[in-house]
Design a protein around this motif. Structure first.
Motif, short mmCIF file in Angstrom:
data_model
loop_
_atom_site.label_atom_id
_atom_site.label_comp_id
_atom_site.label_asym_id
_atom_site.label_seq_id
_atom_site.Cartn_x
_atom_site.Cartn_y
_atom_site.Cartn_z
N SER A 171 0.83 -1.21 0.00
CA SER A 171 0.00 0.00 0.00
C SER A 171 0.87 1.26 0.00
O SER A 171 2.00 1.24 0.49
N LEU A 172 0.30 2.32 -0.54
CA LEU A 172 0.90 3.64 -0.49
C LEU A 172 -0.23 4.66 -0.37
O LEU A 172 -1.36 4.40 -0.81
N ARG A 173 0.10 5.83 0.20
CA ARG A 173 -0.86 6.90 0.23
C ARG A 173 -0.23 8.16 -0.36
O ARG A 173 0.82 8.62 0.10
N LEU A 174 -0.88 8.68 -1.38
CA LEU A 174 -0.44 9.92 -2.01
C LEU A 174 -1.20 11.10 -1.39
O LEU A 174 -2.36 10.98 -1.04
N SER A 175 -0.49 12.21 -1.31
CA SER A 175 -1.11 13.46 -0.84
C SER A 175 -0.89 14.55 -1.88
O SER A 175 0.11 14.53 -2.59
N CYS A 176 -1.82 15.47 -1.94
CA CYS A 176 -1.71 16.61 -2.85
C CYS A 176 -2.14 17.85 -2.09
O CYS A 176 -3.32 18.02 -1.78
N ALA A 177 -1.18 18.70 -1.80
CA ALA A 177 -1.48 19.97 -1.13
C ALA A 177 -1.77 21.02 -2.18
O ALA A 177 -0.97 21.23 -3.09
N GLY A 202 -12.27 -0.63 -6.00
CA GLY A 202 -12.16 -1.62 -4.94
C GLY A 202 -10.79 -1.69 -4.30
O GLY A 202 -10.62 -2.35 -3.26
N ARG A 203 -9.80 -1.02 -4.90
CA ARG A 203 -8.45 -1.05 -4.33
C ARG A 203 -7.98 0.34 -3.89
O ARG A 203 -7.22 0.46 -2.93
N PHE A 204 -8.40 1.36 -4.60
CA PHE A 204 -7.97 2.73 -4.31
C PHE A 204 -9.13 3.52 -3.71
O PHE A 204 -10.29 3.29 -4.06
N THR A 205 -8.80 4.47 -2.83
CA THR A 205 -9.81 5.33 -2.23
C THR A 205 -9.34 6.78 -2.27
O THR A 205 -8.24 7.08 -1.79
N ILE A 206 -10.16 7.64 -2.82
CA ILE A 206 -9.85 9.06 -2.87
C ILE A 206 -10.58 9.76 -1.72
O ILE A 206 -11.71 9.39 -1.37
N GLN A 259 -5.49 6.74 -1.25
CA GLN A 259 -5.03 5.53 -0.58
C GLN A 259 -5.04 4.40 -1.59
O GLN A 259 -6.10 4.10 -2.17
N MET A 260 -3.89 3.79 -1.78
CA MET A 260 -3.74 2.73 -2.77
C MET A 260 -3.39 1.44 -2.07
O MET A 260 -2.32 1.33 -1.44
N ASN A 261 -4.27 0.46 -2.14
CA ASN A 261 -4.06 -0.85 -1.53
C ASN A 261 -3.98 -1.92 -2.60
O ASN A 261 -4.40 -1.71 -3.75
N SER A 262 -3.48 -3.07 -2.22
CA SER A 262 -3.37 -4.22 -3.13
C SER A 262 -2.72 -3.79 -4.44
O SER A 262 -3.22 -4.13 -5.54
N LEU A 263 -1.62 -3.11 -4.33
CA LEU A 263 -0.97 -2.58 -5.53
C LEU A 263 -0.44 -3.69 -6.42
O LEU A 263 0.00 -4.75 -5.95
N LYS A 264 -0.51 -3.44 -7.73
CA LYS A 264 -0.06 -4.38 -8.74
C LYS A 264 1.05 -3.73 -9.57
O LYS A 264 1.10 -2.50 -9.66
#
Length: 115
Positions: A17-23, A65-69, A81-86
């Motif tokens: 998983s990774l989480r990106l942020s954008c300010a 189903g894998r990413f959440t904004i 939020q990025m889960n179950s990355l491929k």
């Protein structure tokens, strides 16, 4: 002046998983939508996820189903939020504001998923 600054990219193993942020700053106009796009080498830029001004959320088919904004309006920050990355999620991820006259883009954040 509108500014979008992404952070949180990096290298992760498949399944991680990774989480990106954008300010964001400077967007005093009415925003039509804010969201994330990505571009892999040799590919066109594609929709990942967006939130419209009415709060409607749209996801690209490949990330459903894998990413959440989400967004923190008080901090003018957008998250992904990025889960179950491929491995096929490997790309440069861009934050976007769709304004009344034009689109605004961040500088991009590299996400690399190893198999």
């Amino acid at each position: 002046q509108v500014q979008l600054v992404e952070s949180g990219g990096g290298l992760v193993q498949a399944g991680g998983s990774l989480r990106l942020s954008c300010a964001t700053s400077g967007s005093t106009f009415k925003i039509n939508a804010i969201g994330w796009y990505r571009q892999a080498p040799g590919q066109q830029r594609e929709l990942v996820a967006t939130i419209t001004s009415s709060g409607k959320i749209n996801y690209g088919d490949s990330v459903k189903g894998r990413f959440t904004i989400s967004r923190d309006n008080a901090k003018n920050t957008l998250f992904l939020q990025m889960n179950s990355l491929k491995p096929e999620d490997t790309a440069v991820y861009y934050c976007n504001i769709n304004g009344p006259w034009r689109d605004y883009w961040g500088q991009g954040s590299q996400v690399t998923v190893s198999s």
